[in-house]
Design an enzyme around this catalytic site. Structure first.
Site, mmCIF file in Angstrom:
data_model
loop_
_atom_site.group_PDB
_atom_site.id
_atom_site.type_symbol
_atom_site.label_atom_id
_atom_site.label_comp_id
_atom_site.label_asym_id
_atom_site.label_seq_id
_atom_site.Cartn_x
_atom_site.Cartn_y
_atom_site.Cartn_z
ATOM 1 N N ARG A 1 0.854 -1.188 0.000
ATOM 2 C CA ARG A 1 0.000 0.000 0.000
ATOM 3 C C ARG A 1 0.893 1.241 0.000
ATOM 4 O O ARG A 1 1.464 1.613 1.020
ATOM 5 C CB ARG A 1 -0.899 -0.018 1.243
ATOM 6 C CG ARG A 1 -2.071 0.974 1.174
ATOM 7 C CD ARG A 1 -2.779 1.051 2.508
ATOM 8 N NE ARG A 1 -2.032 1.895 3.442
ATOM 9 C CZ ARG A 1 -2.049 1.745 4.764
ATOM 10 N NH1 ARG A 1 -2.733 0.768 5.322
ATOM 11 N NH2 ARG A 1 -1.361 2.568 5.534
ATOM 12 N N HIS B 1 -4.089 4.522 4.308
ATOM 13 C CA HIS B 1 -5.199 3.566 4.259
ATOM 14 C C HIS B 1 -6.427 4.221 3.629
ATOM 15 O O HIS B 1 -7.064 3.654 2.745
ATOM 16 C CB HIS B 1 -5.526 3.074 5.671
ATOM 17 C CG HIS B 1 -6.689 2.143 5.729
ATOM 18 N ND1 HIS B 1 -6.635 0.862 5.232
ATOM 19 C CD2 HIS B 1 -7.940 2.307 6.212
ATOM 20 C CE1 HIS B 1 -7.801 0.273 5.417
ATOM 21 N NE2 HIS B 1 -8.622 1.133 6.004
ATOM 22 N N TYR C 1 2.917 5.531 11.611
ATOM 23 C CA TYR C 1 3.252 4.150 11.965
ATOM 24 C C TYR C 1 4.144 3.435 10.950
ATOM 25 O O TYR C 1 4.535 2.284 11.169
ATOM 26 C CB TYR C 1 1.967 3.331 12.183
ATOM 27 C CG TYR C 1 0.972 3.392 11.043
ATOM 28 C CD1 TYR C 1 1.113 2.588 9.913
ATOM 29 C CD2 TYR C 1 -0.117 4.254 11.100
ATOM 30 C CE1 TYR C 1 0.206 2.638 8.878
ATOM 31 C CE2 TYR C 1 -1.044 4.309 10.064
ATOM 32 C CZ TYR C 1 -0.881 3.497 8.952
ATOM 33 O OH TYR C 1 -1.782 3.552 7.922
#
Length: 361
Positions: A259, A263, A272
């Site tokens: 990815r 998100h 993160y």
């Protein structure tokens, strides 16, 4: 020692990160360079669409949006392998597969803009596919139910569902593949493993060496593929669809990708994920490898790339305008399609809301 069972998971790849072939046995579809160019063009269209979608959200013209950046090979590989009569149950970011099957960008924009009419796909074969599923993994059960219907009716159709690495931990996913194995259903479940379930990394999502092997417990054929290699994804899909269509059971395909973006537009992955990890992801991204391979074959170049990007920009501008010009539904629409006979309490709420609208609130 007596061994009750043994299994292994095959890994399939045709193009490496630089677009060099790592095996000579190309599937038939990959030998058709004109077709491969068309697949690349759709991947590029999907990336342009994705960038346009994020820009719309950032300027307040779209709600929260789930990006598909980096998933183009996996998604287009899935959609292009399916037949029109098959049924697709997506999650919420597989736009490349849906665009191939006829979903219009304006419909995606309507959905993320809060208008459920975006789920009412107007073109075939998407018209008989399922709507986007934001609840995690529930679409897998919808696909399994469709597969059961196909078997009962004796139809040569296959149900395909897609799920993320995190979603493959949900009971809905396990229930879907379990019934598919127990009843020998024509189901193909694709785990698009992009390494992150929002902020939860793959390494703590499951202790299994592969996610593909989850299908082994259900009695399904299982394989892991390079999800950034469209040839590998398409080949695995074609084989799985043919097995299912011929009555040989379902499959689980793990497409390993990354990815590249957040998100959703409500997320900030910098909180993160390390910068180097993302840079490494860009080194393996799907567009570069297919483009390099096509350039080496002499069927693509910079001029064609720029010309197609210009066409994509024009297409997306027209789709954005169509979305922005769509008339808003009357407020009564939120009450019209829930019950055949509106209950008294809901009718009271409807009358109250309509009274506010009359007063100009």
């Amino acid at each position: 020692m007596t061994i009750a069972a043994k299994f292994e998971i095959e890994y399939l790849q045709y193009l490496d990160a630089e677009g060099k072939q790592v095996r000579d046995d190309l599937p038939e579809f990959a030998k058709d360079l004109g077709h491969m160019v068309e697949l690349y063009k759709l991947m590029l269209s999907t990336r342009v669409f994705d960038a346009k979608s994020i820009a719309l959200q950032r300027t307040g013209k779209l709600g929260t949006y789930a990006s598909c950046l980096g998933h183009e090979a996996a998604h287009v590989g899935i959609g292009s392998a399916m037949r029109p009569e098959d049924v697709y149950a997506p999650s919420y970011r597989e736009y490349g597969a849906q665009l191939y099957r006829g979903v219009q960008p304006r419909e995606v924009y309507m959905y993320w803009g809060g208008d459920e009419r975006g789920n009412d796909y107007q073109k075939e074969p998407a018209r008989h596919d399922f709507a986007w599923s934001v609840p995690i993994a529930t679409q897998c059960l919808h696909a399994a139910g469709s597969a059961l219907a196909f078997k009962i009716r004796g139809e040569k159709r296959v149900a395909v569902c897609t799920i993320g690495d995190g979603g493959s931990s949900k009971g809905d996913f396990y229930g879907a593949i379990n019934i598919a194995g127990a009843q020998n259903l024509p189901l193909v479940a694709v785990i698009v493993n992009n390494q992150w379930a929002i902020s939860v990394p793959r390494k703590i999502q499951s202790g299994a060496p592969t996610l593909a092997q989850k299908g082994i417990a259900a009695g399904l054929f299982s394989i892991q593929v390079d999800g950034n290699d469209i040839i590998a994804v398409r080949k695995a899909m074609e084989d799985a669809l043919e097995r299912a269509r011929s009555g040989k059971g379902g499959s689980v395909i793990e497409a390993v990708t990354y990815r590249l973006g957040d998100h959703t537009t409500a997320d900030d992955a910098r909180r993160y994920r390390g910068e180097q990890e993302v840079k490494d992801g860009w080194e393996k991204e799907p567009m570069k490898r297919l483009r390099n391979w096509l350039v080496a074959k002499g069927v693509w170049d910079d001029a064609k790339e720029e010309a197609w990007k210009a066409e994509c920009d024009e297409w997306m501008d027209n789709e954005v305008n169509a979305y922005l010009e769509t008339k808003t539904q009357p407020v009564s629409a939120m009450f019209d399609y829930i019950f055949a006979e509106v209950p008294a309490d809901l009718a009271k709420q409807r009358d109250y809301v309509l009274s506010l609208e009359t007063k100009g609130h």
